[in-house]
Design an enzyme around this catalytic site. Sequence first.
Site, PDB file in Angstrom:
ATOM      1  N   SER A 254       0.837  -1.188   0.000  1.00  0.00           N
ATOM      2  CA  SER A 254       0.000   0.000   0.000  1.00  0.00           C
ATOM      3  C   SER A 254       0.869   1.233   0.000  1.00  0.00           C
ATOM      4  O   SER A 254       2.069   1.189   0.252  1.00  0.00           O
ATOM      5  CB  SER A 254      -0.897   0.005   1.229  1.00  0.00           C
ATOM      6  OG  SER A 254      -0.083   0.181   2.371  1.00  0.00           O
ATOM      7  N   LYS A 255       0.222   2.342  -0.293  1.00  0.00           N
ATOM      8  CA  LYS A 255       0.898   3.610  -0.445  1.00  0.00           C
ATOM      9  C   LYS A 255       1.697   3.981   0.794  1.00  0.00           C
ATOM     10  O   LYS A 255       2.739   4.606   0.701  1.00  0.00           O
ATOM     11  CB  LYS A 255      -0.150   4.685  -0.697  1.00  0.00           C
ATOM     12  CG  LYS A 255       0.104   5.433  -1.978  1.00  0.00           C
ATOM     13  CD  LYS A 255      -0.923   6.493  -2.165  1.00  0.00           C
ATOM     14  CE  LYS A 255      -0.495   7.412  -3.290  1.00  0.00           C
ATOM     15  NZ  LYS A 255      -1.505   8.350  -3.671  1.00  0.00           N
TER      16      LYS A 255
END
Length: 479
Positions: A254-255
Amino acid sequence: MNNEVRVRFAPSPTGYLHLGSLRTALFNYLFAKHHGGKFILRIEDTDQSRKVEGAVENLINILNEMGLNYDEGPGVGGDFGPYYQSERLDIYKKYCDELLVNGHAYYAFETAEELDEMRKVQQIQGKQTMYDRRARVLSENEYNEKIAAGLPYVIRLRVPLDSEIKFNDLIRGNVRIDTNLIDDQVLLKSDGFPTYHLANVIDDHLMEITHIIRGEEWLTSVPKHIILYNAFGWEVPQMAHVPLILNPDKSKLSKRQGDVATEDYLKKGYLKEALINFMALLGWNPGEGEEKEIFSLKELEEKFTIERVNSAGAVFNVEKLNWMNGEYIKHTEPGKLTELVIPYLNAGGIDTSDIEKTKRVVIAIRNYLNKLDESVEQSKVYYSEVKLNDVHLEIVKSESSKQVFELLGKKVEAMTEITADNFKTVVSEVQKETGVKGKNLFMPVRLALTGEEHGPELGMIAYVLGRVEVIKRLKDALD
Ligand code: GLU
């Protein structure tokens, strides 16, 4: 119906291409190529609240840049368009009406507050939170009155209760689920737009998609989709849900944990061929006994099969990507690599107008690069001016250093061109002829050429600077 394989990449444009989406696109592309089929791009842009300006253009640019050319889709056309879902609203409406008429869908009028309340009560009762199907019982008169009164409504799927949905996923194997656990999914929202589920199923059918290859996060949607296919009386395409991409700590990539946008990787100087190669090996492998890890897109097209996609999550190992990218950099033709490196050097303030020199720099540094953006640091020494401090001046001014500079200067003048090897040869001749050796020989030469005590191999430095510059710097040192 013919047997042609037709697969699609169906992104909802978010403004950047997540690495997971890149891999989904790649697997679809490879599958289509492997089977001589068609790869279709469909833009799933019905969520009005998530619209991002320029997102589709960005996405298409990256797919093209990565070489994942699609056979049908925006800008390319095809017999099954439009390929933007936002241009197909009439189609979804028509099919949704059909579901209403046949009793596979129904109107529901609950407000957001009512749904919230429903959820809370279910939570307190320790039940699964889902729509409690209360509007199923509304009579035709009842819902017609509400519609006539202007009440907002959605259209929901009437899930057939007390049965089981079974399907076989090409990667996950057999999956079965009790339909009582399946929500009466909203199909058409109160703004008249379809949900993902309705639009996705209708389009996959109308676009004659034979295989659905997508991320594992969509696996839980499949039962709803199968109910829809059954309600329409349509054949269900084959499905393959590819494993999640994980961080090294096994959490979902994820970011928060770093870059996930393909664009960012390209910007840092990962080569597209390396990214493709690396992403292909995230969840897929070429098979037992296959030691090789470097594959071109063409080779991947030949080798890729769904059977060799793992069902376990695939860890994103950036060190491996760096290694692989380094391999691709090393093997890129120097002229081409120079072109790729120049923008990075310029951005780092390095003047590359002496193109022949830049090419030599690139040859000197290419074995030390994992990413192109490292080229600035690696190149600096070849562009720096020689500025000596007092300690260095002492070394350069010594009698033995002078002797070395004079003789070396003469020998270089007699050469037509410097290579790393022939420079080494003349340096050892100087050693023999002057008797100066070791540090007393190499340090002054290094200082004269770079002004630094450490750095790349002397032969490489001389090669990059070139004959004229080496002669000049040795003269400067003498003076
Ligand atoms: N629009 C969905 C997405 O953003 C597509 C999922 C699918 O391939 O069915 O990923």
